[in-house]
Design a protein around this motif. Structure first.
Motif, PDB file in Angstrom:
ATOM      1  N   LEU A  38       0.805  -1.219   0.000  1.00 13.38           N
ATOM      2  CA  LEU A  38       0.000   0.000   0.000  1.00 13.38           C
ATOM      3  C   LEU A  38       0.839   1.270   0.000  1.00 13.38           C
ATOM      4  O   LEU A  38       0.500   2.249  -0.646  1.00 13.38           O
ATOM      5  CB  LEU A  38      -0.939   0.014   1.210  1.00 13.38           C
ATOM      6  N   PHE A  39       1.931   1.257   0.742  1.00 11.64           N
ATOM      7  CA  PHE A  39       2.735   2.467   0.904  1.00 11.64           C
ATOM      8  C   PHE A  39       4.059   2.440   0.163  1.00 11.64           C
ATOM      9  O   PHE A  39       4.896   3.308   0.368  1.00 11.64           O
ATOM     10  CB  PHE A  39       3.016   2.715   2.397  1.00 11.64           C
ATOM     11  N   ALA A  40       4.266   1.509  -0.716  1.00 11.70           N
ATOM     12  CA  ALA A  40       5.569   1.335  -1.379  1.00 11.70           C
ATOM     13  C   ALA A  40       6.039   2.605  -2.082  1.00 11.70           C
ATOM     14  O   ALA A  40       7.201   2.963  -1.991  1.00 11.70           O
ATOM     15  CB  ALA A  40       5.511   0.179  -2.360  1.00 11.70           C
ATOM     16  N   GLY A  41       5.176   3.315  -2.760  1.00 12.03           N
ATOM     17  CA  GLY A  41       5.604   4.478  -3.521  1.00 12.03           C
ATOM     18  C   GLY A  41       5.650   5.767  -2.734  1.00 12.03           C
ATOM     19  O   GLY A  41       6.158   6.766  -3.216  1.00 12.03           O
ATOM     20  N   SER A  42       5.146   5.786  -1.523  1.00 11.00           N
ATOM     21  CA  SER A  42       5.028   7.047  -0.803  1.00 11.00           C
ATOM     22  C   SER A  42       6.186   7.344   0.152  1.00 11.00           C
ATOM     23  O   SER A  42       6.274   8.443   0.659  1.00 11.00           O
ATOM     24  CB  SER A  42       3.717   7.087  -0.029  1.00 11.00           C
ATOM     25  N   LEU A  43       7.055   6.398   0.395  1.00  9.07           N
ATOM     26  CA  LEU A  43       8.162   6.641   1.313  1.00  9.07           C
ATOM     27  C   LEU A  43       9.326   7.297   0.579  1.00  9.07           C
ATOM     28  O   LEU A  43       9.701   6.877  -0.502  1.00  9.07           O
ATOM     29  CB  LEU A  43       8.637   5.326   1.943  1.00  9.07           C
ATOM     30  N   LYS A  44       9.872   8.349   1.165  1.00  6.41           N
ATOM     31  CA  LYS A  44      11.019   9.017   0.569  1.00  6.41           C
ATOM     32  C   LYS A  44      12.305   8.373   1.083  1.00  6.41           C
ATOM     33  O   LYS A  44      12.420   8.065   2.265  1.00  6.41           O
ATOM     34  CB  LYS A  44      11.036  10.495   0.937  1.00  6.41           C
ATOM     35  N   GLU A  45      13.242   8.209   0.181  1.00  4.76           N
ATOM     36  CA  GLU A  45      14.540   7.682   0.604  1.00  4.76           C
ATOM     37  C   GLU A  45      15.417   8.853   1.022  1.00  4.76           C
ATOM     38  O   GLU A  45      15.386   9.924   0.415  1.00  4.76           O
ATOM     39  CB  GLU A  45      15.202   6.917  -0.540  1.00  4.76           C
ATOM     40  N   ARG A  46      16.193   8.630   2.047  1.00  5.12           N
ATOM     41  CA  ARG A  46      17.091   9.675   2.526  1.00  5.12           C
ATOM     42  C   ARG A  46      18.334   9.709   1.654  1.00  5.12           C
ATOM     43  O   ARG A  46      18.883   8.685   1.277  1.00  5.12           O
ATOM     44  CB  ARG A  46      17.489   9.408   3.966  1.00  5.12           C
ATOM     45  N   ARG A  47      18.763  10.905   1.341  1.00  3.62           N
ATOM     46  CA  ARG A  47      19.997  11.058   0.575  1.00  3.62           C
ATOM     47  C   ARG A  47      21.189  10.917   1.509  1.00  3.62           C
ATOM     48  O   ARG A  47      21.089  11.186   2.708  1.00  3.62           O
ATOM     49  CB  ARG A  47      20.049  12.445  -0.069  1.00  3.62           C
ATOM     50  N   ALA A  48      22.307  10.510   0.928  1.00  2.00           N
ATOM     51  CA  ALA A  48      23.532  10.416   1.713  1.00  2.00           C
ATOM     52  C   ALA A  48      23.938  11.828   2.119  1.00  2.00           C
ATOM     53  O   ALA A  48      23.729  12.783   1.363  1.00  2.00           O
ATOM     54  CB  ALA A  48      24.639   9.763   0.887  1.00  2.00           C
ATOM     55  N   PRO A  49      24.505  11.983   3.305  1.00  2.00           N
ATOM     56  CA  PRO A  49      24.919  13.322   3.723  1.00  2.00           C
ATOM     57  C   PRO A  49      26.002  13.874   2.806  1.00  2.00           C
ATOM     58  O   PRO A  49      26.833  13.133   2.282  1.00  2.00           O
ATOM     59  CB  PRO A  49      25.453  13.114   5.139  1.00  2.00           C
ATOM     60  N   LYS A  50      25.964  15.186   2.572  1.00  4.66           N
ATOM     61  CA  LYS A  50      26.954  15.844   1.724  1.00  4.66           C
ATOM     62  C   LYS A  50      27.623  16.936   2.541  1.00  4.66           C
ATOM     63  O   LYS A  50      26.962  17.752   3.184  1.00  4.66           O
ATOM     64  CB  LYS A  50      26.279  16.428   0.492  1.00  4.66           C
ATOM     65  N   CYS A  51      28.928  16.959   2.490  1.00  8.33           N
ATOM     66  CA  CYS A  51      29.715  17.909   3.257  1.00  8.33           C
ATOM     67  C   CYS A  51      29.603  19.319   2.659  1.00  8.33           C
ATOM     68  O   CYS A  51      29.788  19.507   1.459  1.00  8.33           O
ATOM     69  CB  CYS A  51      31.173  17.461   3.266  1.00  8.33           C
ATOM     70  N   SER A  52      29.314  20.298   3.498  1.00  6.52           N
ATOM     71  CA  SER A  52      29.264  21.676   3.021  1.00  6.52           C
ATOM     72  C   SER A  52      30.650  22.306   3.012  1.00  6.52           C
ATOM     73  O   SER A  52      30.840  23.387   2.468  1.00  6.52           O
ATOM     74  CB  SER A  52      28.315  22.503   3.890  1.00  6.52           C
ATOM     75  N   ASN A  53      31.634  21.619   3.545  1.00  6.99           N
ATOM     76  CA  ASN A  53      33.004  22.118   3.579  1.00  6.99           C
ATOM     77  C   ASN A  53      33.757  21.749   2.293  1.00  6.99           C
ATOM     78  O   ASN A  53      34.282  22.618   1.612  1.00  6.99           O
ATOM     79  CB  ASN A  53      33.729  21.556   4.809  1.00  6.99           C
ATOM     80  N   CYS A  54      33.769  20.445   1.949  1.00 14.17           N
ATOM     81  CA  CYS A  54      34.527  19.996   0.782  1.00 14.17           C
ATOM     82  C   CYS A  54      33.639  19.541  -0.375  1.00 14.17           C
ATOM     83  O   CYS A  54      34.122  19.366  -1.489  1.00 14.17           O
ATOM     84  CB  CYS A  54      35.485  18.864   1.160  1.00 14.17           C
ATOM     85  N   GLY A  55      32.334  19.324  -0.113  1.00 11.61           N
ATOM     86  CA  GLY A  55      31.405  18.925  -1.165  1.00 11.61           C
ATOM     87  C   GLY A  55      31.316  17.430  -1.397  1.00 11.61           C
ATOM     88  O   GLY A  55      30.526  16.985  -2.228  1.00 11.61           O
ATOM     89  N   ASP A  56      32.098  16.635  -0.713  1.00 10.70           N
ATOM     90  CA  ASP A  56      32.051  15.182  -0.878  1.00 10.70           C
ATOM     91  C   ASP A  56      30.838  14.596  -0.165  1.00 10.70           C
ATOM     92  O   ASP A  56      30.402  15.114   0.858  1.00 10.70           O
ATOM     93  CB  ASP A  56      33.317  14.518  -0.321  1.00 10.70           C
ATOM     94  N   ALA A  57      30.341  13.498  -0.721  1.00  9.38           N
ATOM     95  CA  ALA A  57      29.212  12.798  -0.098  1.00  9.38           C
ATOM     96  C   ALA A  57      29.739  11.827   0.954  1.00  9.38           C
ATOM     97  O   ALA A  57      30.885  11.387   0.893  1.00  9.38           O
ATOM     98  CB  ALA A  57      28.419  12.044  -1.153  1.00  9.38           C
ATOM     99  N   GLY A  58      28.901  11.503   1.925  1.00  8.30           N
ATOM    100  CA  GLY A  58      29.243  10.484   2.911  1.00  8.30           C
ATOM    101  C   GLY A  58      29.589  11.019   4.287  1.00  8.30           C
ATOM    102  O   GLY A  58      29.761  10.254   5.229  1.00  8.30           O
ATOM    103  N   HIS A  59      29.717  12.329   4.427  1.00 14.59           N
ATOM    104  CA  HIS A  59      29.980  12.897   5.746  1.00 14.59           C
ATOM    105  C   HIS A  59      29.483  14.337   5.783  1.00 14.59           C
ATOM    106  O   HIS A  59      29.162  14.918   4.757  1.00 14.59           O
ATOM    107  CB  HIS A  59      31.473  12.842   6.093  1.00 14.59           C
ATOM    108  N   ARG A  60      29.404  14.902   6.947  1.00 10.33           N
ATOM    109  CA  ARG A  60      28.997  16.300   7.136  1.00 10.33           C
ATOM    110  C   ARG A  60      30.242  17.136   7.433  1.00 10.33           C
ATOM    111  O   ARG A  60      31.325  16.612   7.709  1.00 10.33           O
ATOM    112  CB  ARG A  60      28.018  16.404   8.301  1.00 10.33           C
ATOM    113  N   ALA A  61      30.072  18.440   7.421  1.00 12.60           N
ATOM    114  CA  ALA A  61      31.202  19.349   7.637  1.00 12.60           C
ATOM    115  C   ALA A  61      31.852  19.150   9.005  1.00 12.60           C
ATOM    116  O   ALA A  61      33.067  19.283   9.143  1.00 12.60           O
ATOM    117  CB  ALA A  61      30.754  20.791   7.480  1.00 12.60           C
TER     118      ALA A  61
END
Length: 62
Positions: free
Chosen positions: A27-50
Motif C-alpha cells: 500500500l505504501f511502497a511508492g510514498s516513502l522518501k529515501e534519505r539522501r547520503a549526507p553531503k559535506c558543506s566544507n569539501c562537497g564530498d558525499a558520505g559525511h557532514r562538515a
C-alpha cells in the motif's frame, strides 16, 4: 497455558504480522522518501557532514 501452546500462538501471531507488513508495504511502497547520503558543506564530498570532514581535520592537525 503450557509452553507448547504459547509457542504455537506466537508462531500464529508472527505469521499474521508478516502478512500485515507485506500488505502495508504494498500500500505504501511508492510514498516513502529515501534519505539522501549526507553531503559535506566544507569539501562537497558525499558520505559525511562538515563537522566530521577529513579535510578540515587534516588542516587542524598541521
Amino acid at each position: 497455558m503450557d509452553i507448547d501452546t504459547k509457542i504455537a500462538r506466537v508462531k500464529e501471531l508472527i505469521a499474521k504480522r508478516e502478512e500485515l507488513d507485506a500488505e502495508l508495504q504494498e500500500l505504501f511502497a511508492g510514498s516513502l522518501k529515501e534519505r539522501r547520503a549526507p553531503k559535506c558543506s566544507n569539501c562537497g564530498d558525499a558520505g559525511h557532514r562538515a563537522s566530521a570532514c577529513p579535510s578540515k581535520q587534516a588542516v587542524a592537525v598541521q
